[in-house]
Design a protein around this motif. Structure first.
Motif, short mmCIF file in Angstrom:
data_model
loop_
_atom_site.label_atom_id
_atom_site.label_comp_id
_atom_site.label_asym_id
_atom_site.label_seq_id
_atom_site.Cartn_x
_atom_site.Cartn_y
_atom_site.Cartn_z
N ILE A 70 0.84 -1.20 0.00
CA ILE A 70 0.00 0.00 0.00
C ILE A 70 0.87 1.25 0.00
O ILE A 70 0.69 2.17 -0.81
N PHE A 71 1.83 1.29 0.91
CA PHE A 71 2.69 2.46 1.02
C PHE A 71 3.58 2.62 -0.21
O PHE A 71 3.76 3.72 -0.74
N ALA A 72 4.14 1.50 -0.68
CA ALA A 72 5.04 1.55 -1.83
C ALA A 72 4.31 2.00 -3.10
O ALA A 72 4.89 2.72 -3.93
N ALA A 73 3.06 1.60 -3.27
CA ALA A 73 2.30 1.98 -4.47
C ALA A 73 2.13 3.49 -4.55
O ALA A 73 2.28 4.09 -5.62
N VAL A 74 1.83 4.11 -3.41
CA VAL A 74 1.69 5.57 -3.40
C VAL A 74 3.04 6.24 -3.63
O VAL A 74 3.14 7.23 -4.37
N LEU A 75 4.09 5.69 -3.04
CA LEU A 75 5.43 6.27 -3.19
C LEU A 75 5.91 6.19 -4.64
O LEU A 75 6.45 7.17 -5.19
N VAL A 76 5.72 5.05 -5.29
CA VAL A 76 6.10 4.90 -6.70
C VAL A 76 5.31 5.86 -7.57
O VAL A 76 5.86 6.53 -8.46
N SER A 77 4.01 5.97 -7.32
CA SER A 77 3.17 6.88 -8.10
C SER A 77 3.61 8.32 -7.91
O SER A 77 3.64 9.10 -8.88
N LEU A 78 3.96 8.69 -6.68
CA LEU A 78 4.40 10.06 -6.41
C LEU A 78 5.63 10.40 -7.25
O LEU A 78 5.67 11.46 -7.90
N GLY A 79 6.64 9.54 -7.23
CA GLY A 79 7.85 9.80 -8.01
C GLY A 79 7.57 9.88 -9.50
O GLY A 79 8.09 10.77 -10.20
N PHE A 80 6.72 8.99 -10.00
CA PHE A 80 6.37 8.98 -11.42
C PHE A 80 5.63 10.27 -11.80
O PHE A 80 5.93 10.89 -12.82
N TYR A 81 4.68 10.69 -10.98
CA TYR A 81 3.89 11.88 -11.28
C TYR A 81 4.75 13.14 -11.31
O TYR A 81 4.61 13.99 -12.21
N VAL A 82 5.61 13.30 -10.31
CA VAL A 82 6.45 14.50 -10.24
C VAL A 82 7.36 14.58 -11.46
O VAL A 82 7.50 15.63 -12.09
N PHE A 83 7.98 13.46 -11.82
CA PHE A 83 8.88 13.43 -12.97
C PHE A 83 8.14 13.75 -14.26
O PHE A 83 8.55 14.61 -15.05
N MET A 84 7.03 13.06 -14.51
CA MET A 84 6.32 13.23 -15.77
C MET A 84 5.66 14.61 -15.86
O MET A 84 5.54 15.17 -16.95
N ALA A 85 5.23 15.17 -14.73
CA ALA A 85 4.66 16.51 -14.77
C ALA A 85 5.69 17.52 -15.23
O ALA A 85 5.41 18.39 -16.08
N TYR A 86 6.91 17.42 -14.70
CA TYR A 86 7.97 18.34 -15.14
C TYR A 86 8.32 18.10 -16.60
O TYR A 86 8.49 19.04 -17.39
N VAL A 87 8.44 16.84 -17.00
CA VAL A 87 8.81 16.50 -18.38
C VAL A 87 7.81 17.07 -19.38
O VAL A 87 8.19 17.67 -20.40
N GLU A 88 6.53 16.92 -19.10
CA GLU A 88 5.53 17.34 -20.08
C GLU A 88 5.39 18.86 -20.14
O GLU A 88 5.18 19.43 -21.21
#
Length: 459
Positions: free
Chosen positions: A231-249
């Motif tokens: 549960i905790f890891a799923a949110v953590l992985v999503s957080l890192g992915f979202y921050v990176f892709m938001a900046y990239v786009e």
């Protein structure tokens, strides 16, 4: 004569990585990069990456509370069982009821989203395929996998979701290496509190679905350890992915956030502008396979919620029956037939896929909000009932995440119109039906409702 033991779900079948993949498939991070960032960036602007970061930190607090409940009561019914035993049976029944509605909305929408993106990808290479055919294929395969073997279904879901995220990350890294935009990562002059918090309300639902890791209960290898970690890891992985892709786009659009906000499929458009139709095709396929993975994961989750509610006689007892493969076959067969039938009906009647997704998306979003609020309240109540001091993370989650979730819930009424507003009021009617369901259950039950607080049958 002793009563014959009722068949139960097969224990010790699902690993930590499979549970994590299942939770990520329900969150569907790929949707953020391929579709929903356009909604968030309209308010978040250049600081969209910070919006996802702020919401992610809040959702980590929520996830910690859901994980605490999952550790306390590892059960197939997830929050239906844990909230019933920690807070009150009426809250538990309503949790199970809104999970059923929310997951059903996601289940009916997911294969349709997949079909849409398959059709879009094929158009890039000059081919045509009506979306219902791909959607029906996704629904049918998911139905067969989930009934046959939960381990096979979760492994396949893990593989498909990992492939989807890998494709999008490759596109993101390539894009970052080929843009000339030099805007600083943090630009304080662009910060405006009102739009920033509005963007937070739009992005909070991007994290929804992590709690489905708790649906495996005794099927997990080590449920009291692996489920909270997943549960905790799923949110953590999503957080890192979202921050990176938001900046990239944002960088890929040269900081032109207004243009990005008006683009329904930004990642695909970025690739086409740079003369790389193969990458555009790949981004659409990534979203399609993510929707396929979400279909599998949601079938697994909803099937187990219905199974648990059937075992407790809140819903028809037949839903609590186990099939020859050790899965909740009656519930899964019913859901699989319903999903395939709905896709056929939608294609035959030529219903708009986007309207369908919008309608069911509201149900899913409101369902997530309600069960998270119950979880935030249940953990402090559980500690107080035991005479223990309430941990500061539980209080912080209640104080920080609680008001934000209430605000997002309200946004679906005072900030919506058309189909979305109709769906929101429909959800209120659905909640009333849930309260009626609890009343009927209590009238027919052969034991006090409080017994559920102390029951130890973790299925």
């Amino acid at each position: 004569m002793p009563e014959t033991p009722q068949p139960r779900l097969v224990a010790d079948r699902v690993s930590f990585m499979e549970i994590l993949g299942h939770a990520l498939a329900n969150i569907t991070p790929s949707a953020m990069a391929t579709v929903t960032i356009s909604l968030v960036v309209a308010q978040g602007g250049l600081l969209t990456w910070a919006v996802y970061l702020a919401v992610g930190l809040v959702m980590l607090l929520v996830a910690a509370q859901v994980a605490a409940l999952a550790h306390e009561v590892p059960a197939a019914g997830s929050l239906f069982v844990s909230v019933s035993r920690s807070l009150h049976p009426v809250a538990g029944v309503l949790s199970g009821w809104v999970m059923t509605g929310g997951y059903l909305g996601a289940l009916l929408a997911a294969p349709i989203v997949g079909g849409l993106f398959v059709a879009k990808a094929l158009r890039i290479v000059g081919m045509g395929l009506p979306w219902p055919w791909a959607a029906l294929l996704f629904a049918g395969i998911s139905w067969a996998l989930t009934v046959r073997d939960v381990g096979l279904a979760t492994r396949y879901s893990l593989f498909v979701e990992a492939l989807s995220l890998l494709i999008i990350l490759v596109i993101g890294v390539w894009t970052l290496g080929h843009v000339s935009w030099a805007e600083p990562v943090l630009w304080p002059d662009t910060f405006r509190a009102g739009p920033f918090f509005q963007a937070m309300t739009l992005s909070i639902l991007a994290y929804g679905g992590f709690e489905t890791a708790a649906n495996f209960g005794r099927e997990a290898h080590a449920p009291d350890r692996d489920i909270p970690r997943a549960i905790f890891a799923a949110v953590l992985v999503s957080l890192g992915f979202y921050v990176f892709m938001a900046y990239v786009e944002v960088a890929g659009f040269g900081g032109r956030v207004g243009e990005l906000a008006r683009t329904p499929a930004p990642l695909s458009l970025l690739a086409l502008r740079q003369g790389l139709p193969a990458l555009a095709f790949s981004s659409d396929i990534a979203m399609a396979i993510a929707a396929f993975s979400a279909t599998i994961a949601t079938l697994n989750s909803l099937g187990r919620v219905l199974y648990s509610m059937g075992r407790h006689r809140v819903l028809p007892a037949a839903l609590g029956e186990i099939g020859v493969h050790g899965t909740p076959a009656v519930a899964l067969h019913g859901l699989g037939a319903l999903t395939c039938g709905f896709v056929i009906l939608a294609g035959w009647r030529d219903w708009s896929p986007l309207v369908i997704v919008d309608l069911f998306g509201v149900f899913t979003a409101l369902g997530f909000i309600v069960i998270y609020l119950f979880a935030l309240i249940a953990v402090p109540v559980l500690h107080r009932r035991r005479g223990q001091r309430v941990p500061w993370p539980a209080l912080a989650a209640l104080v920080l995440a609680g008001p934000l979730l209430v605000y997002v819930f309200g946004e679906n009424f005072w900030g919506a119109n058309g189909v979305a507003l109709t769906a929101a009021y429909g959800f209120l009617v659905y909640l009333v039906l849930g309260a009626w369901l609890y009343w009927v259950w209590r009238q027919r039950a052969d034991r006090p409702a409080a017994d559920l607080l102390f029951a130890r049958d973790d299925d």
